[in-house]
Design a protein around this motif. Structure first.
Motif, mmCIF file in Angstrom:
data_model
loop_
_atom_site.group_PDB
_atom_site.id
_atom_site.type_symbol
_atom_site.label_atom_id
_atom_site.label_comp_id
_atom_site.label_asym_id
_atom_site.label_seq_id
_atom_site.Cartn_x
_atom_site.Cartn_y
_atom_site.Cartn_z
ATOM 1 N N ASP A 118 0.819 -1.216 0.000
ATOM 2 C CA ASP A 118 0.000 0.000 0.000
ATOM 3 C C ASP A 118 0.851 1.264 0.000
ATOM 4 O O ASP A 118 0.506 2.265 0.620
ATOM 5 C CB ASP A 118 -0.949 -0.007 1.208
ATOM 6 N N GLY A 121 -1.153 4.121 -1.303
ATOM 7 C CA GLY A 121 -2.082 4.644 -0.296
ATOM 8 C C GLY A 121 -1.383 5.575 0.679
ATOM 9 O O GLY A 121 -1.911 6.630 1.045
ATOM 10 N N LEU A 122 -0.176 5.193 1.089
ATOM 11 C CA LEU A 122 0.615 6.040 1.986
ATOM 12 C C LEU A 122 0.980 7.347 1.283
ATOM 13 O O LEU A 122 0.903 8.426 1.880
ATOM 14 C CB LEU A 122 1.877 5.296 2.426
ATOM 15 N N ASN A 124 -0.668 8.834 -1.104
ATOM 16 C CA ASN A 124 -1.878 9.668 -1.191
ATOM 17 C C ASN A 124 -2.166 10.356 0.138
ATOM 18 O O ASN A 124 -2.581 11.526 0.174
ATOM 19 C CB ASN A 124 -3.085 8.815 -1.595
ATOM 20 N N TYR A 125 -1.945 9.622 1.237
ATOM 21 C CA TYR A 125 -2.192 10.193 2.563
ATOM 22 C C TYR A 125 -1.212 11.335 2.846
ATOM 23 O O TYR A 125 -1.599 12.389 3.377
ATOM 24 C CB TYR A 125 -2.064 9.105 3.630
ATOM 25 N N SER A 128 -2.366 14.336 1.088
ATOM 26 C CA SER A 128 -3.501 14.986 1.769
ATOM 27 C C SER A 128 -3.023 15.825 2.948
ATOM 28 O O SER A 128 -3.560 16.909 3.222
ATOM 29 C CB SER A 128 -4.515 13.940 2.238
ATOM 30 N N LEU A 129 -1.990 15.331 3.647
ATOM 31 C CA LEU A 129 -1.422 16.100 4.762
ATOM 32 C C LEU A 129 -0.733 17.362 4.253
ATOM 33 O O LEU A 129 -0.794 18.422 4.889
ATOM 34 C CB LEU A 129 -0.436 15.241 5.553
ATOM 35 N N LYS A 152 7.882 5.845 3.747
ATOM 36 C CA LYS A 152 7.621 5.608 2.318
ATOM 37 C C LYS A 152 8.929 5.341 1.560
ATOM 38 O O LYS A 152 9.018 4.412 0.742
ATOM 39 C CB LYS A 152 6.897 6.809 1.717
#
Length: 306
Positions: A118, A121-122, A124-125, A128-129, A152
């Motif tokens: 993932d 996914g990390l 993308n997070y 967002s931060l 990451k």
């Protein structure tokens, strides 16, 4: 401390002759503290950080300062911020308690696989931060972004390397200039916590049995009563400096503070039905990670009910 050495992951401090602490920097790839000891004819590294980027800097510092290869590496307990840098030390003898080895083998492969699967996914997070940061310019948010970015960056090449040797209760390591005693008194913070004591220097590496000026972290596996017993036994040793798993270099006084902290939390749980609403006492308000305080109360509450 040494003008020739710099790492964005940790600050290197000389604790005593031949003994060095690597204190984690906020937002870096270390997360927990580590260190190394020059025994004269061999070098011991204590813990390997949360990422291989940080552990590579640790290995470089240890070999540059001691002018010899790292001989032995200790994993104090199974938590990731103390063992995920092991791959940097494949050529050294990595040692832990039998319990710690078992828990690393049992719990880390699936965790690492899920994180590797993932990475997007990390990513993308983290994005967002970063969007939140653009609106708030919050320093804590920036630290979180930096920390997650280090994870990451580590994941594509991260390899779980297990300890190659185990010990039961203690292991005495003889050196030409100083000696070391690797020992465990059981589990307090984790299922089993190991420490490294250098008697000639009166220095001890305590892993996460000691936190200095920050709230210690309790997990479901933590045993508060046993933790207190272990710390009382450690206080019987001649100690001038105690290197914690998190926080700055401490003394026996800091060991006493953690004993008092755990006893206090246990007492308010017993006396107060609304312990989770209890305010942080003044003496602990300057400690970092204040959010951990109420988490600790909840976990201790659960452990005392068992």
């Amino acid at each position: 401390m040494n003008r020739e050495f710099y790492s964005k992951h940790f600050t290197l401090e000389k604790v005593s002759d031949g003994v060095y602490a690597a204190l984690a920097k906020t937002g870096g790839g270390a997360v927990a503290n580590a260190g190394f000891v020059d025994l004269g004819d061999k070098v011991i590294v204590f813990d390997t950080f949360n990422t291989q980027q940080a552990s590579q800097d640790l290995k470089y510092a240890a070999e540059m300062i001691t002018n010899q290869k790292v001989t032995l590496v200790v994993n104090s307990h199974w938590h990731g911020d103390h063992i995920r840098g092991n791959q940097t030390f494949k050529d050294s003898n990595i040692i832990s308690s039998q319990t710690t080895l078992s828990k690393i083998k049992e719990l880390h492969p699936l965790r690492i696989k899920k994180q590797k699967d993932d990475i997007q996914g990390l990513s993308n997070y983290i994005d967002s931060l970063k969007n939140q940061l653009d609106k708030s310019n919050n320093s804590e948010l920036q630290n979180q972004i930096n920390f997650l970015s280090e994870i990451k960056n580590s994941l594509p090449t991260l390899e779980l390397v297990l300890p190659s040797q185990t010990f039961m209760n203690e292991l005495n390591i003889q050196g030409t200039t100083r000696n070391a005693k690797l020992f465990t008194l059981g589990g307090g913070h984790s299922y089993c916590d190991a420490m490294l004591y250098i008697p000639e220097n009166k220095v001890i590496f305590m892993g996460d049995l000691l936190f200095v000026n920050c709230h210690p972290t309790f997990f479901e596996e933590s045993n508060p009563k046993k933790w207190i017993e272990i710390l009382h036994q450690v206080k019987n040793l001649e100690i001038e400096a105690a290197i914690p798993g998190h926080g700055s270099i401490g003394t026996k006084e800091d060991i006493t503070k953690i004993i008092t902290y755990i006893k206090y939390l246990m007492s308010i749980i017993i006396e107060n039905n609304k312990a989770d609403k209890a305010e942080i006492p003044t003496i602990y308000r300057d400690w970092t990670s204040p959010e951990v305080y109420h988490q600790n109360i909840k976990r201790l509450e659960e452990s005392l009910i068992k």
